[in-house]
Design a protein around this motif. Structure first.
Motif, PDB file in Angstrom:
ATOM      1  N   TYR A  65       0.844  -1.202   0.000  1.00  0.00           N
ATOM      2  CA  TYR A  65       0.000   0.000   0.000  1.00  0.00           C
ATOM      3  C   TYR A  65       0.876   1.247   0.000  1.00  0.00           C
ATOM      4  N   SER A  66       1.754   1.337  -0.968  1.00  0.00           N
ATOM      5  CA  SER A  66       2.609   2.515  -1.085  1.00  0.00           C
ATOM      6  C   SER A  66       1.816   3.668  -1.683  1.00  0.00           C
ATOM      7  N   ARG A  67       2.366   4.868  -1.534  1.00  0.00           N
ATOM      8  CA  ARG A  67       1.720   6.051  -2.104  1.00  0.00           C
ATOM      9  C   ARG A  67       1.533   5.896  -3.611  1.00  0.00           C
ATOM     10  N   GLU A  68       2.565   5.425  -4.298  1.00  0.00           N
ATOM     11  CA  GLU A  68       2.503   5.302  -5.750  1.00  0.00           C
ATOM     12  C   GLU A  68       1.435   4.309  -6.189  1.00  0.00           C
ATOM     13  N   ASN A  69       1.390   3.144  -5.513  1.00  0.00           N
ATOM     14  CA  ASN A  69       0.416   2.117  -5.891  1.00  0.00           C
ATOM     15  C   ASN A  69      -1.015   2.563  -5.611  1.00  0.00           C
ATOM     16  N   ALA A 120      -3.684  14.181 -18.815  1.00  0.00           N
ATOM     17  CA  ALA A 120      -2.877  14.219 -17.594  1.00  0.00           C
ATOM     18  C   ALA A 120      -2.305  12.847 -17.277  1.00  0.00           C
ATOM     19  N   ALA A 121      -3.098  11.793 -17.545  1.00  0.00           N
ATOM     20  CA  ALA A 121      -2.614  10.435 -17.302  1.00  0.00           C
ATOM     21  C   ALA A 121      -1.444  10.101 -18.219  1.00  0.00           C
ATOM     22  N   GLN A 122      -1.546  10.511 -19.472  1.00  0.00           N
ATOM     23  CA  GLN A 122      -0.470  10.256 -20.426  1.00  0.00           C
ATOM     24  C   GLN A 122       0.795  11.029 -20.070  1.00  0.00           C
ATOM     25  N   ASN A 123       0.620  12.217 -19.516  1.00  0.00           N
ATOM     26  CA  ASN A 123       1.773  13.049 -19.139  1.00  0.00           C
ATOM     27  C   ASN A 123       2.264  12.792 -17.723  1.00  0.00           C
ATOM     28  N   ARG A 124       1.623  11.806 -17.041  1.00  0.00           N
ATOM     29  CA  ARG A 124       2.007  11.442 -15.673  1.00  0.00           C
ATOM     30  C   ARG A 124       1.959  12.639 -14.726  1.00  0.00           C
ATOM     31  N   LEU A 125       0.929  13.473 -14.901  1.00  0.00           N
ATOM     32  CA  LEU A 125       0.789  14.654 -14.056  1.00  0.00           C
ATOM     33  C   LEU A 125       0.531  14.270 -12.600  1.00  0.00           C
ATOM     34  N   ALA A 126      -0.159  13.145 -12.384  1.00  0.00           N
ATOM     35  CA  ALA A 126      -0.451  12.705 -11.012  1.00  0.00           C
ATOM     36  C   ALA A 126       0.823  12.402 -10.238  1.00  0.00           C
ATOM     37  N   ARG A 128       3.980  13.793 -11.182  1.00  0.00           N
ATOM     38  CA  ARG A 128       4.839  14.975 -11.188  1.00  0.00           C
ATOM     39  C   ARG A 128       4.278  16.107 -10.332  1.00  0.00           C
ATOM     40  N   GLU A 129       2.961  16.366 -10.447  1.00  0.00           N
ATOM     41  CA  GLU A 129       2.318  17.448  -9.701  1.00  0.00           C
ATOM     42  C   GLU A 129       0.993  16.954  -9.108  1.00  0.00           C
ATOM     43  N   PRO A 130       1.064  16.068  -8.116  1.00  0.00           N
ATOM     44  CA  PRO A 130      -0.167  15.438  -7.611  1.00  0.00           C
ATOM     45  C   PRO A 130      -1.163  16.434  -7.008  1.00  0.00           C
TER      46      PRO A 130
END
Length: 327
Positions: A65-69, A120-126, A128-130
């Motif tokens: 249950y990491s932040r990323e997952n 935003a999903a394609q640019n991995r905004l979550a 980089r800038e959550p």
């Protein structure tokens, strides 16, 4: 109104509300991780527990249950039906099917939200800038709700939209409160500690009620916070306020006067509202907070099933007739 149309409008707003709630409490948890110098280990698991889909998570990610997952699962996992991107996509599909019913600006807002979220999903905004990512999602939902209230005629379609939104909101408030009370303080010595106060403040922020609560009560007292989020009749995200407003929308759909019922949905929702009207926080604590909220969530789900049976489900005899005609 066709049951298909009513069903699409009802779920359109439920999905948008669900996406907003997920975005809000992820962002609150991100801010909480900045406020807390310690004690954040395991703090991401309760977010998954709030959804009730921890078993789905563990099949996909194990016990990590990491932040990323957790953010990936709740926000961007297309295979998970209750992720933000899945909810917005489902809301968009429901809106697309009733474009002739809803105002065009509502459709445009949902479509814009989906396209921005996809980009935003394609640019991995979550990643980089959550904070910006989840705040943007919340504001997009607020814009949609504003359009609902300012552009939609107060007919059946609007009342089905409000009914779905309010039931979803009541359910999510109960889940946020339940997870805090049942999971986040496993150690008795943490009760009433500064750590506890910060977490209760985070619960209020998760429901956008922090400032409203502080203006009314000033000090954060756990019992008072629970009373506010369950029984307050004026705060828009309090459970009682949501369900009372949902009851009004339901009666406007059926045309049945308050105090009378014409179907099982009105009966079950009316009984639930009456229980809230004649209960208080002491009754809740006596019964057990977790037990009370768990029972409340079950009853809200049953109201949803009764609404489906009353308005959306095609009777078996009509289904048979359709099958015969197709043959």
């Amino acid at each position: 109104m066709l049951s298909r149309v009513a069903d699409s409008i009802y779920w359109m707003t439920r999905y948008i509300e669900r996406a907003e709630n997920i975005a809000r409490f992820i962002n609150v948890n991100l801010n909480l991780s900045l406020d807390m110098t310690s004690g954040m280990a395991g703090a991401w698991q309760p977010l998954v527990m709030t959804t009730g889909d921890h078993e789905v998570f563990e099949k996909r990610y194990g016990m990590d249950y990491s932040r990323e997952n957790v953010i990936q699962f709740l926000a961007l996992d297309r295979e998970y039906g209750n992720s933000i991107i899945s909810c917005v996509a489902a809301a968009r599909e429901n809106a697309r099917s009733v474009r002739e019913i809803i105002p065009s600006v509502m459709w445009e807002q949902i479509n814009r939200s989906y396209l921005l979220l996809k980009d935003a999903a394609q640019n991995r905004l979550a990643s980089r800038e959550p904070h910006r990512f989840f705040k943007d999602i919340t504001m997009l939902s607020h814009m949609f709700t504003g359009l609902l209230h300012t552009t939609m005629s107060r007919g059946e379609a609007c009342h089905f939209a409000l009914l779905g939104q309010l039931l979803e909101r009541a359910d999510k408030t109960s889940r946020i409160l339940d997870v805090k009370y049942f999971m986040l303080l496993p150690k008795p010595e943490d009760v009433n500690s500064p750590y506890d106060v910060i977490q209760w403040g985070a619960v209020l922020k998760s429901t956008s009620g922090f400032e409203t609560y502080r203006k009314q009560f000033h000090r954060i007292v756990p019992k008072q916070v629970c009373n506010f989020l369950i029984f307050d009749s004026n705060f828009p995200r309090a459970i009682r306020c949501c369900l009372t407003s949902a009851q009004c929308a339901l009666h406007k759909i059926t045309g049945t006067p308050r105090g009378t019922v014409s179907n099982q949905a009105e009966k079950s929702l009316g009984r639930l509202c009456a229980d809230l009207d004649y209960s208080d926080i002491d009754d809740v604590i006596s019964a057990g907070m977790h037990e009370y909220l768990d029972d409340l969530q079950t009853k809200i789900n049953l109201v949803g099933l009764d609404i489906r049976e009353a308005f959306f489900r095609i009777p078996d005899n009509l289904t048979e007739q359709v099958s015969v005609s197709v043959q």
